[in-house]
Design a protein around this motif. Sequence first.
Motif, mmCIF file in Angstrom:
data_model
loop_
_atom_site.group_PDB
_atom_site.id
_atom_site.type_symbol
_atom_site.label_atom_id
_atom_site.label_comp_id
_atom_site.label_asym_id
_atom_site.label_seq_id
_atom_site.Cartn_x
_atom_site.Cartn_y
_atom_site.Cartn_z
ATOM 1 N N TYR A 255 0.826 -1.201 0.000
ATOM 2 C CA TYR A 255 0.000 0.000 0.000
ATOM 3 C C TYR A 255 0.864 1.256 0.000
ATOM 4 C CZ TYR A 255 -3.178 3.606 1.689
ATOM 5 O OH TYR A 255 -3.890 4.760 1.823
ATOM 6 N N TYR A 256 1.872 1.308 0.877
ATOM 7 C CA TYR A 256 2.711 2.495 0.963
ATOM 8 C C TYR A 256 3.644 2.620 -0.225
ATOM 9 C CZ TYR A 256 0.840 3.480 5.523
ATOM 10 O OH TYR A 256 -0.007 3.792 6.531
ATOM 11 N N LYS B 89 1.608 4.261 -2.837
ATOM 12 C CA LYS B 89 1.429 5.697 -2.589
ATOM 13 C C LYS B 89 2.635 6.498 -3.044
ATOM 14 C CE LYS B 89 -1.583 7.344 0.839
ATOM 15 N NZ LYS B 89 -1.807 7.849 2.152
#
Length: 151
Positions: free
Chosen positions: A32-33, A36
Amino acid sequence: MGSDLFIVIAIGVLIGLILFILGKYVELANNYYKGKKNKSKTKDEPQKQTKAAVPSKTYCPLCDSTLTPGINLFSKVYRPLSSQIDDEQHCTIQGCPYCYSKDGQKKKRRSCPVCGRPVPMNGSLVARMTMQKSGRRHVHIIGCTECHKKV
């Protein structure tokens, strides 16, 4: 004896299951990061400028003119600046292109920020330069050649 063995195996399976779920959670969080960070901005989304990308306004200490990113001060540094934070070096500041010309023509009023007296064209500001923890240089003006004369 048989029920004790069953409880030990059940606890081992439960701990293994918890570790497996925790590993999957960490893997999902990392993905997820990463997404991002690598996310490309669309044309419709306005781009945000970071604080480091926006230069702060700088001013000439002699004439108080605003210096844009392409305009620099005329200065002399008398010893190379080391990477040590507490190390100071002596420097002089002659001015910016708005108030200082090498041919001696007077452009703008030049005054000392310490004593307030006018600084002649052949005069300069005496300063000390240090390195900050962030890697930027910090200049501390001591005075001009008129108010900070060497004895």
